[in-house]
Design an enzyme around this catalytic site. Structure first.
Site, PDB file in Angstrom:
ATOM      1  N   CYS A 102       4.361   2.377  12.760  1.00  0.00           N
ATOM      2  CA  CYS A 102       4.777   3.106  11.787  1.00  0.00           C
ATOM      3  C   CYS A 102       5.713   3.696  12.649  1.00  0.00           C
ATOM      4  O   CYS A 102       6.778   4.386  12.819  1.00  0.00           O
ATOM      5  CB  CYS A 102       4.367   3.040  10.795  1.00  0.00           C
ATOM      6  SG  CYS A 102       3.313   2.579  10.043  1.00  0.00           S
ATOM      7  N   SER A 127      -3.208  -4.124   0.375  1.00  0.00           N
ATOM      8  CA  SER A 127      -1.843  -4.640   0.660  1.00  0.00           C
ATOM      9  C   SER A 127      -2.688  -5.666   1.158  1.00  0.00           C
ATOM     10  O   SER A 127      -3.334  -5.838   1.915  1.00  0.00           O
ATOM     11  CB  SER A 127      -1.510  -4.027   1.997  1.00  0.00           C
ATOM     12  OG  SER A 127      -0.035  -5.033   2.118  1.00  0.00           O
ATOM     13  N   ALA A 179       1.022  -1.578  -0.264  1.00  0.00           N
ATOM     14  CA  ALA A 179      -0.072  -0.422  -0.117  1.00  0.00           C
ATOM     15  C   ALA A 179       0.771   1.170   0.032  1.00  0.00           C
ATOM     16  O   ALA A 179       0.073   2.421  -0.667  1.00  0.00           O
ATOM     17  CB  ALA A 179      -0.617  -0.033   0.988  1.00  0.00           C
ATOM     18  N   THR A 180       2.212   1.080   0.644  1.00  0.00           N
ATOM     19  CA  THR A 180       3.013   2.314   0.674  1.00  0.00           C
ATOM     20  C   THR A 180       3.418   2.782  -0.722  1.00  0.00           C
ATOM     21  O   THR A 180       2.620   4.157  -1.141  1.00  0.00           O
ATOM     22  CB  THR A 180       4.243   2.137   1.397  1.00  0.00           C
ATOM     23  OG1 THR A 180       3.862   2.008   2.728  1.00  0.00           O
ATOM     24  CG2 THR A 180       5.420   3.319   1.206  1.00  0.00           C
TER      25      THR A 180
HETATM   26  C1  LIG Z   1      -0.533  -0.716   6.557  1.00  0.00           C
HETATM   27  C2  LIG Z   1      -0.810   0.346   5.502  1.00  0.00           C
HETATM   28  C3  LIG Z   1       0.017   0.909   4.946  1.00  0.00           C
HETATM   29  C4  LIG Z   1       0.964   0.714   4.144  1.00  0.00           C
HETATM   30  O1  LIG Z   1       1.184  -1.091   3.533  1.00  0.00           O
HETATM   31  P1  LIG Z   1       1.805  -1.689   3.171  1.00  0.00           P
HETATM   32  O2  LIG Z   1       1.721  -2.961   2.570  1.00  0.00           O
HETATM   33  O3  LIG Z   1       2.811  -2.268   4.279  1.00  0.00           O
HETATM   34  O4  LIG Z   1       2.710  -0.769   2.834  1.00  0.00           O
HETATM   35  C5  LIG Z   1      -0.317   2.293   4.461  1.00  0.00           C
HETATM   36  N1  LIG Z   1      -1.937   2.433   4.727  1.00  0.00           N
HETATM   37  C6  LIG Z   1      -2.491   1.829   5.455  1.00  0.00           C
HETATM   38  C7  LIG Z   1      -4.245   2.546   6.089  1.00  0.00           C
HETATM   39  C8  LIG Z   1      -2.272   0.862   5.986  1.00  0.00           C
HETATM   40  O5  LIG Z   1      -2.824   0.531   7.671  1.00  0.00           O
END
Ligand SMILES: *Cc1c(COP(=O)(O)O)cnc(C)c1O
Length: 396
Positions: A333, A207, A78-79
């Protein structure tokens, strides 16, 4: 209760990440060991098998979102999806006169930080507040839109307090003003219905590791009917329609597809079961511990989320005491930072209450026994910390 299970660690940190479902791992294994071809190798059967598996996974993800498979771009998570959506659209649209971006104070840093970088690059950024429950009011978004606004990014569900935002409504408002809409749905896909809201957004991030899939894979849905010009984050072999160069991690892609398909199928029953356990945890904590407060919405909340403040207790001290209980204070994080949660602060909590809070994340593998033991462990730890706290009036 058996003595051997007494000390087994309890995992209630499912917003940070989830255990991979064994069925997902099972589906991935052949693509490490037997079908290890490169999905871009079009001249032999190893490549064809890999490409077929990628096609199937793309269809699985698209089906769960109710969109065309051609709109799914595989990323590392998701990042990256957020970065590709936000930077890709902003940089790809520069010159079109739309230089204003809007997001919300309760967003994950994976949205806030790319937005802030774009602001340093010259875009105008408006960060709208959220309400006391962590929800973003569509009227605030509407009021922030100008004729220069390019894009609005509001998360589907918040990772700290579980607030489910009215994305369809925000999407309708933005569409009517010719503004593109992105939503970070990392906490939502597989947990709540998303098909209806997808019709109202142009870009959506998800993600795998938040929905019992492997870490290191995610997707960005791009609505191809909307004529957005996205600039890729990096250049290379032109994979994923030029939006995401790099050899596809076929086993991870297969894992994402399997995880999304399982979640799509089992979500209604699973959500009901998790909600019952969440309420059981909340009731037990409120019964065992005086002076608590639930943060976040009563309705419109992720079934697996509970966020609670314990008056006169420091959340990080509490975490240290709870060695066998995996929970979090603030988001994973940012829990290395001394700052209190930016989400709780945006909701208007005072710093002390924000610091006195824990986030519980229940998931597919959480049991009633774990919930009961967790509540007892928290109650004992809170009582012990309050015993030593000058502020706590009940101290003997
Ligand atoms: C965990 C999370 C992310 C980051 O996702 P990754 O796949 O670890 O990069 C971004 N946004 C939200 C809302 C999340 O919970």
């Amino acid at each position: 209760m058996q003595a051997s299970t007494q000390k087994a660690p309890i995992y209630l940190d499912n917003h940070a990440t989830t255990r991979a479902d064994p069925r997902v791992v099972e589906a991935m294994l052949p693509f490490f060991l037997d079908e290890y071809g490169n999905a871009a190798s079009s001249s032999h059967r190893f490549g064809w098998a890999a490409a077929d598996a990628v096609d199937r996974a793309r269809e699985q993800v698209a089906a769960a979102l109710g969109v065309e498979p051609g709109g799914i771009v595989f990323t590392s998570g998701a990042t990256e999806s957020n970065n590709l959506a936000l930077k890709g659209l902003a940089r790809g649209s520069s010159g079109a006169g739309r230089t204003h971006l809007i997001t919300a104070a309760s967003e994950h840093r994976a949205v806030l930080d790319p937005m802030k970088r774009l602001a340093r690059e010259g875009f105008d950024l408006t960060i709208v507040g959220c309400d006391g429950e962590g929800l973003v009011d569509p009227d605030r978004v509407a009021a922030a839109i100008t004729d220069k606004t390019l894009m609005v990014s509001v998360m589907t569900a918040n990772n700290e307090v579980g607030a489910i935002n009215p994305i369809a409504e925000i999407g309708r408002i933005c569409r009517a003003r010719g503004v593109f809409v992105h939503t970070d749905a990392a906490q939502a896909v597989g947990k709540i219905p998303v098909v209806d809201l997808v019709n109202h957004v142009d870009l959506l991030s998800l993600s795998a590791h938040k929905l019992y899939g492997p870490k290191g894979i995610g997707a960005l849905y791009v609505n191809r009917q909307r004529g957005m010009k996205l600039l890729p984050l990096f250049d290379g072999g032109g994979h994923e329609r030029g939006l995401r160069s790099g050899t596809l991690p076929v086993p991870l892609v297969v894992g994402l597809g399997a995880a999304v398909a399982i979640a799509d199928r089992e979500r209604p029953a699973e959500a009901e079961q998790i909600l019952i356990l969440r309420e059981r945890l909340k009731t037990a904590l409120e019964r065992l511990i005086p002076a608590t407060q639930v943060n976040g919405p009563a309705a419109n909340r992720l079934p697996g989320n509970l966020n609670m403040s314990f008056q006169d207790v420091d959340g990080s001290a509490l975490l240290m005491t709870l060695r066998d209980l995996a929970v979090s204070s603030g988001s994973a994080c940012s829990s290395t930072e001394p700052e209190p949660s930016h989400v709780l602060m945006a909701m208007g909590l005072d710093e002390e209450t924000a610091r006195a809070s824990l986030r519980f994340g229940l998931g597919r593998f959480t049991t009633a026994d774990e919930v009961d033991r967790a509540a007892q462990a928290v109650a004992i730890a809170v009582a012990a910390l309050r015993e030593h706290s000058i502020a706590w009036p009940g101290r003997g």
